[in-house]
Each structure stands twice: as C-alpha cells, then as structure tokens.
Design a protein around this motif. Structure first.
Motif, PDB file in Angstrom:
ATOM      1  N   THR A 164       0.804  -1.223   0.000  1.00 55.16           N
ATOM      2  CA  THR A 164       0.000   0.000   0.000  1.00 55.16           C
ATOM      3  C   THR A 164       0.838   1.274   0.000  1.00 55.16           C
ATOM      4  O   THR A 164       0.288   2.370  -0.057  1.00 55.16           O
ATOM      5  CB  THR A 164      -0.935   0.029   1.224  1.00 55.16           C
ATOM      6  OG1 THR A 164      -0.147  -0.093   2.423  1.00 55.16           O
ATOM      7  CG2 THR A 164      -1.943  -1.102   1.169  1.00 55.16           C
TER       8      THR A 164
ATOM      9  N   LEU B 284      -2.712   0.760  -3.982  1.00 50.87           N
ATOM     10  CA  LEU B 284      -2.739  -0.704  -3.963  1.00 50.87           C
ATOM     11  C   LEU B 284      -2.946  -1.255  -5.368  1.00 50.87           C
ATOM     12  O   LEU B 284      -2.321  -2.253  -5.750  1.00 50.87           O
ATOM     13  CB  LEU B 284      -3.847  -1.201  -3.038  1.00 50.87           C
ATOM     14  CG  LEU B 284      -4.043  -2.722  -2.977  1.00 50.87           C
ATOM     15  CD1 LEU B 284      -2.809  -3.415  -2.427  1.00 50.87           C
ATOM     16  CD2 LEU B 284      -5.277  -3.072  -2.149  1.00 50.87           C
TER      17      LEU B 284
ATOM     18  N   TYR C 294      -9.658  -0.028   0.273  1.00 44.69           N
ATOM     19  CA  TYR C 294      -8.587  -0.771  -0.391  1.00 44.69           C
ATOM     20  C   TYR C 294      -8.995  -2.217  -0.647  1.00 44.69           C
ATOM     21  O   TYR C 294      -8.581  -2.829  -1.628  1.00 44.69           O
ATOM     22  CB  TYR C 294      -7.321  -0.768   0.466  1.00 44.69           C
ATOM     23  CG  TYR C 294      -6.519   0.503   0.468  1.00 44.69           C
ATOM     24  CD1 TYR C 294      -5.180   0.497   0.079  1.00 44.69           C
ATOM     25  CD2 TYR C 294      -7.059   1.723   0.867  1.00 44.69           C
ATOM     26  CE1 TYR C 294      -4.415   1.652   0.103  1.00 44.69           C
ATOM     27  CE2 TYR C 294      -6.311   2.881   0.904  1.00 44.69           C
ATOM     28  CZ  TYR C 294      -4.995   2.844   0.517  1.00 44.69           C
ATOM     29  OH  TYR C 294      -4.251   3.995   0.534  1.00 44.69           O
TER      30      TYR C 294
END
Length: 250
Positions: free
Chosen positions: A167, A192, A230
């Motif tokens: 990330t 990501l 995410y």
C-alpha cells in the motif's frame, strides 16, 4: 489478448510530485533527488489541482525558475490522488516513472537506489517497503501500524507474494507498463491497484527498504476509514480475468 509491453533499458525517469499544500518539503524533495540522481531524471512533473494552495503554487513557480523546462506543471482533470497520478503516467516523458509524495513521507534519498536497480532491471517495478529489513515507520499510530501489518500479510497471502508493503505509494515503473494497464481507482486505493494489477500480470517486482516519517506540514487527505476501501480493488483484481487488466493498445 493484449500483452505486457517489453522494456529493454532504462533511459531516464520522470518524477511525479502531486502537490496540495506542500512548500518546504517539496523544495527539499526536489533538491535531494537532484543532488543524488539528477543526471538520470528527465523531468519533475508537478501535479496540481484546484485545491492546491497559493503558497504551494508560489513555491512551484520558484522551482520552475530554478529548473526551467525540467520542472513541468500539470493541472489535473481527473479528481483526487489517483486521478493525478493516472494523468501523470500518460504524459510522462521518461522511459520510467516514479510515483512518490512531495511531503517527505516518501524518503527522496531512495530515488537514486530505485534508479540504479532499474538500470539493471528495466522491465521490473522497484517498490519501497517500510516493512522490509532496514525500513521503518516514524510517527505512525500503533493501532494503525498493527492494522497495516495485518493488511499486508493478508494480501500477500491472497496474491501468493513475498512483498511486504503493498500500500506504500512509492514506486518506480516502466512508463510503457503503466500506460498499458487499465486503471480504475481515483482515490488513495489506487496505490494498492498499482501493485496488485502488475502482480496478476506477472511483472517482476523488487522491494527496497524505506524509512517513512509523518509529514510535518499540511494535512493528509487519506483518512483512516477510507483505507477500508482498499479491500474492494484488492479483492476485485484478484478475481478479475487477466485479459481485462490491460488496455487493447499499450
């Protein structure tokens, strides 16, 4: 089916620098990179938006006076951080492009290391890791640190990879590669996306350790609760057919 483009050599890098409210940190970022790797940087591409502060724009103007055509400014049309980076990918002049921050949360001293690795591995992505041996966090909440570690381990397992930091938005890519991938995200989950899609495509990825320090000026636009988004792009990309990850014309 579209193919991942072949990249045979490193020629020069474009450094992408999104700017919102950074001033001194932006100046230091450019100065450090220029001192340590300036000969391999074809341009600093500053990405601004309608929300970029007047103080930041004044600093950008000063840097343009100092670096001339090697510091280019682009006013983004797509919204948010992901939108800015996606537009930077499309207009970068270098054979490779570096995605980083301009607030010193991404250590600019690592750029020279990334470039040296890219010279011997031009087809690969070189990505910074705060969790790799030699990397570190400074000023990071203990709760967030634990959750970050859990997230990294979970997605490494999901993607069957040894990568330790998926990330962290500090990476060097072949420009042809990022232009060939079909991007979806506009906000911070784009960070990501920039690693999981290349993973699915079989692109070689190498980590270098990096030290992260909390920004000292301005405020981050990436809230804690937004990080849960995410999961959406991470899981969707894992389940998506590989053929759908690339555009038809790299």
């Amino acid at each position: 089916m579209p193919k991942v483009p072949s990249v045979r050599e490193f020629q020069a890098a474009t450094v992408l620098l999104p700017v919102m409210n950074e001033t001194e940190s932006l100046e230091r970022t450019v100065a450090i990179i220029e001192a340590q790797a300036g000969g391999d940087v074809v341009e600093y591409l500053v990405l601004t938006s309608p929300r970029t502060s007047e103080r930041s724009l004044a600093v950008v103007n000063e840097l343009q006076s100092q670096y001339g055509s090697r510091l280019r400014v682009h006013r983004q049309s797509l919204p948010f951080l992901g939108g800015a980076i996606r537009e930077g990918f499309m207009i970068a002049e270098g054979s490779h492009v570096i995605m980083m921050a301009s607030d010193l949360e991404t250590d600019p001293h690592d750029v020279a290391t990334m470039i040296e690795r890219a010279k011997s591995l031009p087809q690969a992505i070189i990505t910074a890791s705060r969790w790799a041996n030699g990397g570190s966090f400074s000023g990071y909440s203990p709760i967030k640190l634990g959750l970050n570690k859990l997230f990294q381990a979970s997605f490494a397992l999901l993607y069957q990879t040894s990568l330790t930091d998926m990330t962290y938005g500090y990476r060097l890519f072949p420009t042809a590669l990022v232009r060939a991938i079909r991007w979806e995200e506009l906000r911070h989950p784009f960070l990501l996306e920039t690693i999981v899609k290349p993973l699915r495509l079989g692109v070689p990825i190498y980590e270098i350790p990096s030290r992260w320090s909390a920004r000292t000026e301005g405020e981050s636009s990436n809230t804690f609760w937004r990080t849960f988004v995410y999961f959406r792009i991470g899981i969707r990309t894992r389940l998506q057919p590989v053929a759908g990850l690339l555009t038809t014309s790299p």
